[in-house]
Design a protein around this motif. Structure first.
Motif, PDB file in Angstrom:
ATOM      1  N   GLU A 226       0.837  -1.189   0.000  1.00 18.02           N
ATOM      2  CA  GLU A 226       0.000   0.000   0.000  1.00 18.02           C
ATOM      3  C   GLU A 226       0.876   1.244   0.000  1.00 18.02           C
ATOM      4  O   GLU A 226       1.889   1.302   0.692  1.00 18.02           O
ATOM      5  CB  GLU A 226      -0.898   0.033   1.249  1.00 18.02           C
ATOM      6  N   GLN A 228       0.604   5.427   0.571  1.00 23.73           N
ATOM      7  CA  GLN A 228      -0.257   6.455   1.120  1.00 23.73           C
ATOM      8  C   GLN A 228       0.436   7.816   1.018  1.00 23.73           C
ATOM      9  O   GLN A 228       1.655   7.917   1.224  1.00 23.73           O
ATOM     10  CB  GLN A 228      -0.601   6.172   2.593  1.00 23.73           C
ATOM     11  N   HIS A 230      -0.157  11.756   2.550  1.00 23.94           N
ATOM     12  CA  HIS A 230      -0.900  12.502   3.549  1.00 23.94           C
ATOM     13  C   HIS A 230      -0.887  13.990   3.184  1.00 23.94           C
ATOM     14  O   HIS A 230       0.173  14.618   3.175  1.00 23.94           O
ATOM     15  CB  HIS A 230      -0.286  12.298   4.940  1.00 23.94           C
TER      16      HIS A 230
END
Length: 232
Positions: A226, A228, A230
């Motif tokens: 995964e 990600q 932010h």
């Protein structure tokens, strides 16, 4: 136990349920069996849960949880057990003319999908690098006791105990904007069952009276990555 880096929690519970709705197999005189909801007069569920977290050194975290569950039918009417023959004579000598659906009370039986014991452990270690980024490997182990899918607690409807190991590797950049997670579920590719249901054949075929099962398998080994981002 804070000076040792140890934190523990313990919770106990007692639930007293009245007229609990539960699905039971109905065996008609003619035609296929079907499921219908009935009201169980009284069910008592007792148990406790323990949780412990230990930090022997700052980067290392060790967690352990244990749960005990006694989910028991305290009061019961008489219901039709579709896996057993209706009369003692047929139970002793099954023939194609025998009907299924032995009248039974389920008082004292365990509730379906209620393993008595469950244990889980998690170990993680945080690596902090000079540039401010971090890397957190973690491994989780889980074990559950056997359980049934039938209110009658027929032996053919019990699943075996099951254990599973999962692993994760989490990297965060120094500015807290990017996270990359690599994960593996069921690392050892353990085979287990989430549910086991059983039926007894009817009719005049040679396999009359044989019990066959339908098994819901647990997920096999799975893995992935995964990414990600932010926003701030």
């Amino acid at each position: 136990f804070r000076e040792w880096g140890l934190t523990t929690n313990l919770a106990a519970f007692l639930y007293d349920y009245q007229n609990v709705q539960a699905p039971l197999t109905v065996v008609p005189a003619v035609g296929p069996t079907f499921s219908a909801f009935v009201n169980i007069p009284k069910v008592e569920t007792t148990g406790f849960e323990f949780e412990g977290a230990w930090n022997p050194i700052d980067p290392l975290n060790i967690r352990l949880t244990y749960a005990y569950l006694n989910a028991e039918i305290a009061e019961s009417d008489v219901y039709s057990n579709g896996l057993e023959y209706a009369t003692p004579a047929c139970q002793a000598n099954p023939t194609p003319g025998c009907a299924l659906g032995r009248p039974e009370s389920v008082e004292g039986n365990k509730l379906p999908q209620s393993p008595e014991h469950k244990v889980a452990a998690n170990v993680s270690y945080l690596f902090e690098f000079e540039n401010g980024s971090t890397l957190l490997p973690a491994i989780n182990w889980y074990w559950r006791d056997e359980f049934t899918t039938s209110l009658f607690n027929n032996p053919e409807t019990f699943s075996d105990p099951y254990q599973q190991t999962d692993a994760r590797l989490i990297w965060n950049d120094s500015e807290g904007r990017f996270t990359v997670i690599g994960w593996v579920r069921n690392l050892c590719d353990e085979k287990g069952f989430d549910a086991v249901t059983a039926f007894r054949r009817r009719g005049t075929a040679q396999d009359f009276g044989q019990v066959y099962q339908t098994n819901t398998l647990t997920m096999p080994r799975m893995y992935g990555i995964e990414f990600q981002y932010h926003f701030r």
